[in-house]
Structures are given as structure tokens and as C-alpha cells.
Design a protein around this motif. Structure first.
Motif, PDB file in Angstrom:
ATOM      1  N   TYR A 140       0.735  -0.988  -0.188  1.00 36.78           N
ATOM      2  CA  TYR A 140       0.000  -0.151  -0.086  1.00 36.78           C
ATOM      3  C   TYR A 140       1.015   1.224   0.021  1.00 36.78           C
ATOM      4  O   TYR A 140       2.026   1.209   0.703  1.00 36.78           O
ATOM      5  CB  TYR A 140      -0.837   0.089   1.184  1.00 36.78           C
ATOM      6  CG  TYR A 140      -1.985  -1.036   1.015  1.00 36.78           C
ATOM      7  CD1 TYR A 140      -3.424  -0.834   0.579  1.00 36.78           C
ATOM      8  CD2 TYR A 140      -1.804  -2.352   1.659  1.00 36.78           C
ATOM      9  CE1 TYR A 140      -4.031  -1.734   0.361  1.00 36.78           C
ATOM     10  CE2 TYR A 140      -2.807  -3.442   1.522  1.00 36.78           C
ATOM     11  CZ  TYR A 140      -3.927  -2.985   1.024  1.00 36.78           C
ATOM     12  OH  TYR A 140      -4.673  -4.057   0.744  1.00 36.78           O
ATOM     13  N   HIS A 142       1.646   5.916  -0.151  1.00 32.73           N
ATOM     14  CA  HIS A 142       1.046   7.008  -0.377  1.00 32.73           C
ATOM     15  C   HIS A 142       2.266   7.851  -1.271  1.00 32.73           C
ATOM     16  O   HIS A 142       3.282   7.564  -0.816  1.00 32.73           O
ATOM     17  CB  HIS A 142       0.895   7.986   1.146  1.00 32.73           C
ATOM     18  CG  HIS A 142       0.959   9.215   0.831  1.00 32.73           C
ATOM     19  ND1 HIS A 142      -0.275   9.942   0.672  1.00 32.73           N
ATOM     20  CD2 HIS A 142       1.724  10.261   1.068  1.00 32.73           C
ATOM     21  CE1 HIS A 142      -0.048  11.059   0.779  1.00 32.73           C
ATOM     22  NE2 HIS A 142       1.044  11.381   0.748  1.00 32.73           N
ATOM     23  N   LEU A 156      -1.109   7.464   5.330  1.00 32.77           N
ATOM     24  CA  LEU A 156      -1.565   6.332   4.613  1.00 32.77           C
ATOM     25  C   LEU A 156      -2.344   5.338   5.526  1.00 32.77           C
ATOM     26  O   LEU A 156      -2.229   5.355   6.669  1.00 32.77           O
ATOM     27  CB  LEU A 156      -0.231   5.529   4.119  1.00 32.77           C
ATOM     28  CG  LEU A 156      -0.645   3.990   3.265  1.00 32.77           C
ATOM     29  CD1 LEU A 156      -1.250   4.061   2.050  1.00 32.77           C
ATOM     30  CD2 LEU A 156       0.617   3.451   3.316  1.00 32.77           C
ATOM     31  N   THR A 157      -3.661   4.916   4.762  1.00 36.42           N
ATOM     32  CA  THR A 157      -4.589   4.217   5.555  1.00 36.42           C
ATOM     33  C   THR A 157      -5.294   3.081   4.536  1.00 36.42           C
ATOM     34  O   THR A 157      -5.467   3.442   3.523  1.00 36.42           O
ATOM     35  CB  THR A 157      -5.704   5.140   6.212  1.00 36.42           C
ATOM     36  OG1 THR A 157      -6.772   4.110   6.869  1.00 36.42           O
ATOM     37  CG2 THR A 157      -6.513   5.807   5.178  1.00 36.42           C
ATOM     38  N   PHE A 158      -5.694   1.949   5.287  1.00 34.18           N
ATOM     39  CA  PHE A 158      -6.012   0.947   4.457  1.00 34.18           C
ATOM     40  C   PHE A 158      -6.803  -0.047   5.292  1.00 34.18           C
ATOM     41  O   PHE A 158      -6.321  -0.166   6.654  1.00 34.18           O
ATOM     42  CB  PHE A 158      -4.914   0.342   3.312  1.00 34.18           C
ATOM     43  CG  PHE A 158      -3.773  -0.200   3.793  1.00 34.18           C
ATOM     44  CD1 PHE A 158      -3.677  -1.586   4.482  1.00 34.18           C
ATOM     45  CD2 PHE A 158      -2.752   0.729   4.252  1.00 34.18           C
ATOM     46  CE1 PHE A 158      -2.506  -1.943   5.002  1.00 34.18           C
ATOM     47  CE2 PHE A 158      -1.532   0.048   4.714  1.00 34.18           C
ATOM     48  CZ  PHE A 158      -1.572  -1.192   5.025  1.00 34.18           C
TER      49      PHE A 158
ATOM     50  N   ARG B  56     -13.013  -3.227  -4.590  1.00 33.73           N
ATOM     51  CA  ARG B  56     -11.546  -2.929  -5.137  1.00 33.73           C
ATOM     52  C   ARG B  56     -11.763  -2.901  -6.499  1.00 33.73           C
ATOM     53  O   ARG B  56     -12.698  -3.564  -7.273  1.00 33.73           O
ATOM     54  CB  ARG B  56     -10.682  -3.947  -4.578  1.00 33.73           C
ATOM     55  CG  ARG B  56      -9.121  -3.587  -5.173  1.00 33.73           C
ATOM     56  CD  ARG B  56      -8.222  -4.582  -4.442  1.00 33.73           C
ATOM     57  NE  ARG B  56      -8.563  -6.057  -4.422  1.00 33.73           N
ATOM     58  CZ  ARG B  56      -7.971  -6.840  -3.608  1.00 33.73           C
ATOM     59  NH1 ARG B  56      -6.773  -6.469  -3.158  1.00 33.73           N
ATOM     60  NH2 ARG B  56      -8.140  -8.255  -3.773  1.00 33.73           N
ATOM     61  N   TYR B 106      -9.093   4.537  -1.054  1.00 31.44           N
ATOM     62  CA  TYR B 106      -7.688   4.629  -1.508  1.00 31.44           C
ATOM     63  C   TYR B 106      -7.430   4.641  -3.081  1.00 31.44           C
ATOM     64  O   TYR B 106      -8.194   3.828  -3.767  1.00 31.44           O
ATOM     65  CB  TYR B 106      -7.205   3.239  -1.080  1.00 31.44           C
ATOM     66  CG  TYR B 106      -5.594   2.898  -1.366  1.00 31.44           C
ATOM     67  CD1 TYR B 106      -4.541   3.240  -0.167  1.00 31.44           C
ATOM     68  CD2 TYR B 106      -5.240   2.508  -2.473  1.00 31.44           C
ATOM     69  CE1 TYR B 106      -3.223   2.889  -0.818  1.00 31.44           C
ATOM     70  CE2 TYR B 106      -3.981   2.051  -2.827  1.00 31.44           C
ATOM     71  CZ  TYR B 106      -2.927   2.294  -2.110  1.00 31.44           C
ATOM     72  OH  TYR B 106      -1.761   1.903  -2.296  1.00 31.44           O
ATOM     73  N   THR B 147      -0.916   8.670  -5.218  1.00 33.42           N
ATOM     74  CA  THR B 147      -1.630   7.487  -4.534  1.00 33.42           C
ATOM     75  C   THR B 147      -2.195   8.321  -3.046  1.00 33.42           C
ATOM     76  O   THR B 147      -1.229   8.941  -2.336  1.00 33.42           O
ATOM     77  CB  THR B 147      -0.876   6.343  -4.218  1.00 33.42           C
ATOM     78  OG1 THR B 147      -0.531   5.843  -5.312  1.00 33.42           O
ATOM     79  CG2 THR B 147      -1.708   5.311  -3.329  1.00 33.42           C
ATOM     80  N   SER B 149      -5.024   8.279   0.194  1.00 29.55           N
ATOM     81  CA  SER B 149      -5.950   7.451   1.044  1.00 29.55           C
ATOM     82  C   SER B 149      -6.559   8.157   2.018  1.00 29.55           C
ATOM     83  O   SER B 149      -5.854   9.359   2.708  1.00 29.55           O
ATOM     84  CB  SER B 149      -5.240   6.202   1.563  1.00 29.55           C
ATOM     85  OG  SER B 149      -4.163   6.557   2.436  1.00 29.55           O
ATOM     86  N   ASP B 151      -9.760   8.610   5.433  1.00 33.94           N
ATOM     87  CA  ASP B 151     -10.486   7.916   6.582  1.00 33.94           C
ATOM     88  C   ASP B 151     -11.484   9.025   7.255  1.00 33.94           C
ATOM     89  O   ASP B 151     -10.984   9.948   7.267  1.00 33.94           O
ATOM     90  CB  ASP B 151      -9.959   7.347   7.532  1.00 33.94           C
ATOM     91  CG  ASP B 151      -9.652   5.816   7.130  1.00 33.94           C
ATOM     92  OD1 ASP B 151     -10.392   4.985   6.645  1.00 33.94           O
ATOM     93  OD2 ASP B 151      -8.510   5.255   7.284  1.00 33.94           O
ATOM     94  N   THR B 184      -8.261   1.363  -7.119  1.00 39.97           N
ATOM     95  CA  THR B 184      -9.087   2.046  -6.113  1.00 39.97           C
ATOM     96  C   THR B 184      -9.871   1.226  -5.317  1.00 39.97           C
ATOM     97  O   THR B 184     -10.090  -0.167  -5.364  1.00 39.97           O
ATOM     98  CB  THR B 184      -9.992   2.435  -7.159  1.00 39.97           C
ATOM     99  OG1 THR B 184      -9.337   3.104  -8.207  1.00 39.97           O
ATOM    100  CG2 THR B 184     -11.037   3.477  -6.420  1.00 39.97           C
TER     101      THR B 184
END
Lengths: 199, 194
Positions: A140, A142, A156-158, B56, B106, B147, B149, B151, B184
Motif C-alpha cells: 500500500y 502514499h 496512509l490508511t487501508f 476494489r 484509497y 496515491t 487514502s 478515512d 481503487t
């Protein structure tokens, strides 16, 4: 003769003969309920304690080379709740789905050329044998570009599935042609919080 | 005559009941307690396994940058509560339980360009959600990958209509007309009651 309820297996007398011994039958039921409530209480307590692993960077990592990947070793972790700073990785997860949060702080000085890249990677790896690790399962990222000097923070989050053998590593790529010094600052943290089991 | 406890409605005999009927009363109490504990067990299991979904997109997909693109998905990674229905709408997760949810996304895009340019990512909700829009930005001096992401936590008060989707936003000078998205993701999980 004693019978048991269907789900919780609580005892109750099923004959008139036991009805005459109501005191002991009542005690058996009360103690079975008591024991069952202990199990329920423990389950609630366990449920409230979502497994969380946190590693933070206590001392900045200085003089990182530009234009190459650097493993941000979290050996100076000041706080590790279930983490394993001695291995410089986050590992040994209770299998399940996790929400991962990463913040990496980086400071650089000197000339910052337009379009210089900042790339943070969380690499997940699974073991293929008991004594060695496999290739990376998932990465993953960022990634962004900065045009100014000073400290920048990169989040970065996932959400992903982690297992007992999964290892998570933090890597950083600082692409630049002008800056003279790069520091990964103490504003760096990696955490993983368990959402639920391996559904 | 059987009476019942005030809060849990558990039965017990009273003074007019016969001693020889104790087995009957104890069975009623045991079965009522059994039922109540089973409800408790179910609540714990549900709490341990909250509604969770991750969808995804792993194949390259092109999006126009002129309007905020709504990202799309072609794979359900996990879904414990039928939150995803990609056949019906491959852009949303349905938040089908009232409460507080954690939602996030993401995206990896390349080719946006800009001199400089900026990409943002935000979550958009419908149907009773609040706190529905967040963003994150960065500068992009060339056409390489960006990239991002994000929340956030959102409040769902209408489980029948609440949806969440992930959108992009592009601004700056000399932005390309399209971007190519190679990864994605959109996720959501229920956190607690309101």
C-alpha cells in the motif's frame, strides 16, 4: 433426573422426585447461571479490547539517502502495544481484518526541486516456510510531490486482512536532486487495529 | 401464580404455587434464562463481527478530470453484511445499519500532470449521513502516480438509504483531460450505535 436447556445447558429437575429436593436443584441452576455469566462477562471484556499494535518513532532517523528505498526501522519505538519493536516490524497478528494507519513525517533542507517525490510504502509479507519469509503479498502506497523544504507529513490508511505470520514493514522513498539532508522525524507512527476476525 | 422479574422477564413461583410444582417452575426459569443468555451471546458475536465491506478496482480505468470522477469497483474483497451490490451500483457501499461508521478510500492515479496540479480525494454520502466530505491534497509536477487514502467517521441515521462513494477532484494548471486509475478501494465498517 436432571434435564438441560437447549442452548446454554442449564440444569433443571424433570421429575417430581427432584422437585422434593428443590434446594439442591436450585443451587445447581444458580451455579450454572453463575458460571455462564462469567463466560459472557469475559467475552464482553475481550470484545472491548480490540487488538491494536502501535509503533512510534522515538528518535529521528537522519541522513537518509535520496532516490532509493529506505526501510524505516521502528526499533526506537517508544510505545509498542502488542507490537514487536525488536524485530523492527509489526507482526504476529491475531488473524482478522485490520484498519492500518500510518503517518510518516519527513524533513529535508537545501534546494527542493519542483516535483520531487515522497513515497511511503507499507509492505505486507507472508511466510512461505517456518524459517523464512515470502515475497510481498501487497504493498500500500502514499505518493505525492512536494515543492518546498521543511517538514511534511504523509498519511496512509487501508483495510486489509492480516494473519499470524503476516509481517508489515514501512518503507520510504525520497526522490530529490537538490536537498542535502533528509530526516524521518519522530512524527512517525504505524498502527493496526483489528476490526473483526477472519470472516 | 407465576410472577416475572421486572427487567428481564424471568419467571418465578409465588406463595400460592405448590411445592410439588417446583420442577415446572425451575424449568421455566431455566429456559427463560437460557433464551436471555442466547440473546446476549448473539449480541457479542454481532459486536465481534461488525458489518464490514471492502471493494476494489484492480484493472486500469480511465476517468475524466473535468468533472469530479466517482470511482468504480469490480471486486468485492470482503462483505459481511451485503453492503456491496456491484451489479446494482459499482460505485457505492450501502451503510445498512444505523450508527457510527468508519469509511475510507484509497486511489492510485497516474497521468494527471499539472504544473503545478492538485488532486483531492473525498468521501460523499447520501441518505442521512453527516460528516460526509473529507479531502486530502498534494502537488503534482508531472504525470507520475499519485496515491492517496483517506478515512473518516460518519453518522448513519437512515439505514435504508445511506450510501458512501469515493470521488476525485483535480485542479491546477495544465491538468490532463483524463487520468488512469490502477488501484481503487472503498471500505466501510460499522463502529457503534448512535
Amino acid at each position: 433426573m436432571t434435564s438441560l436447556t437447549k442452548n446454554q445447558k442449564l440444569p433443571y429437575p424433570s421429575s417430581d422426585q427432584e422437585g422434593a429436593r428443590g434446594g439442591s436443584a436450585t443451587q445447581a441452576l444458580a451455579e450454572a447461571v453463575d458460571a455462564r455469566l462469567i463466560v459472557v462477562d469475559a467475552a464482553w471484556v475481550a470484545e472491548q479490547q480490540h487488538e491494536t499494535k502501535i509503533l512510534t518513532l522515538n528518535n529521528p532517523i537522519t541522513a537518509l539517502a535520496a532516490n532509493t528505498y529506505s526501510n524505516v526501522l521502528m526499533e526506537t519505538a517508544q510505545k509498542a502495544v502488542g507490537g514487536n519493536p525488536s524485530t523492527q516490524q509489526i507482526m504476529a497478528f491475531d488473524p482478522g481484518w485490520y484498519h492500518v494507519f500510518i503517518n510518516l513525517g519527513v524533513a529535508c533542507s537545501g534546494t527542493i526541486n519542483a516535483g520531487t517525490r515522497r513515497r511511503v510504502e507499507a509492505r505486507l509479507r507472508e511466510p512461505v516456510q517456518w524459517d523464512r519469509f515470502g515475497t510481498y503479498r501487497e504493498t500500500y502506497v502514499h505518493e505525492e510531490y512536494q515543492t518546498t523544504a521543511g517538514e511534511t507529513n504523509h498519511g496512509l490508511t487501508f483495510v486489509t486482512k492480516l494473519g499470524s505470520g503476516t509481517t508489515m514493514e514501512l518503507w520510504y522513498w525520497h526522490q530529490n536532486t537538490g536537498s542535502t539532508l533528509t530526516i524521518v522525524t519522530a512524527n512517525t507512527v504505524v498502527s493496526a487495529t483489528r476490526i473483526c476476525g477472519d470472516v | 401464580m407465576t410472577a416475572f422479574t421486572v427487567t428481564q422477564n424471568l419467571p418465578y413461583p409465588t406463595g400460592t404455587d405448590l411445592v410439588q410444582d417446583m420442577p415446572i417452575h425451575m424449568r421455566r426459569l431455566a429456559e427463560a434464562t437460557d433464551a436471555r443468555l442466547s440473546v446476549q451471546d448473539a449480541a457479542i458475536v454481532e459486536s465481534r463481527n461488525p458489518p464490514l465491506a471492502v471493494v476494489r478496482q484492480k484493472l486500469d480505468r480511465s476517468y475524466a478530470t473535468t468533472a469530479d470522477p466517482v470511482y468504480e469497483y469490480d471486486e468485492v474483497v470482503v462483505d459481511t453484511f451485503a453492503l456491496a451490490d456491484l451489479a446494482e451500483d459499482n460505485r457505492v457501499l450501502r451503510l445498512k445499519k444505523i450508527g457510527w461508521w468508519v469509511i475510507g478510500g484509497y486511489v492510485s492515479n497516474r497521468g494527471a500532470g499539472g504544473s503545478p496540479g492538485r488532486q483531492r480525494l473525498y468521501l460523499d454520502g447520501t441518505g442521512g449521513m453527516s460528516y460526509y466530505q473529507m479531502s486530502q491534497s498534494n502537488h503534482d509536477g508531472n504525470t507520475s502516480a499519485i496515491t492517496l487514502s483517506i478515512d473518516t467517521i460518519c453518522r448513519v441515521s437512515n439505514a435504508a438509504t445511506a450510501r458512501v462513494r469515493l470521488l476525485g477532484n483535480f485542479s491546477g494548471t495544465s491538468i490532463a483531460s483524463t487520468v488512469l486509475s490502477d488501484t481503487t478501494m472503498l471500505w466501510a465498517y460499522w463502529m457503534r450505535e448512535l
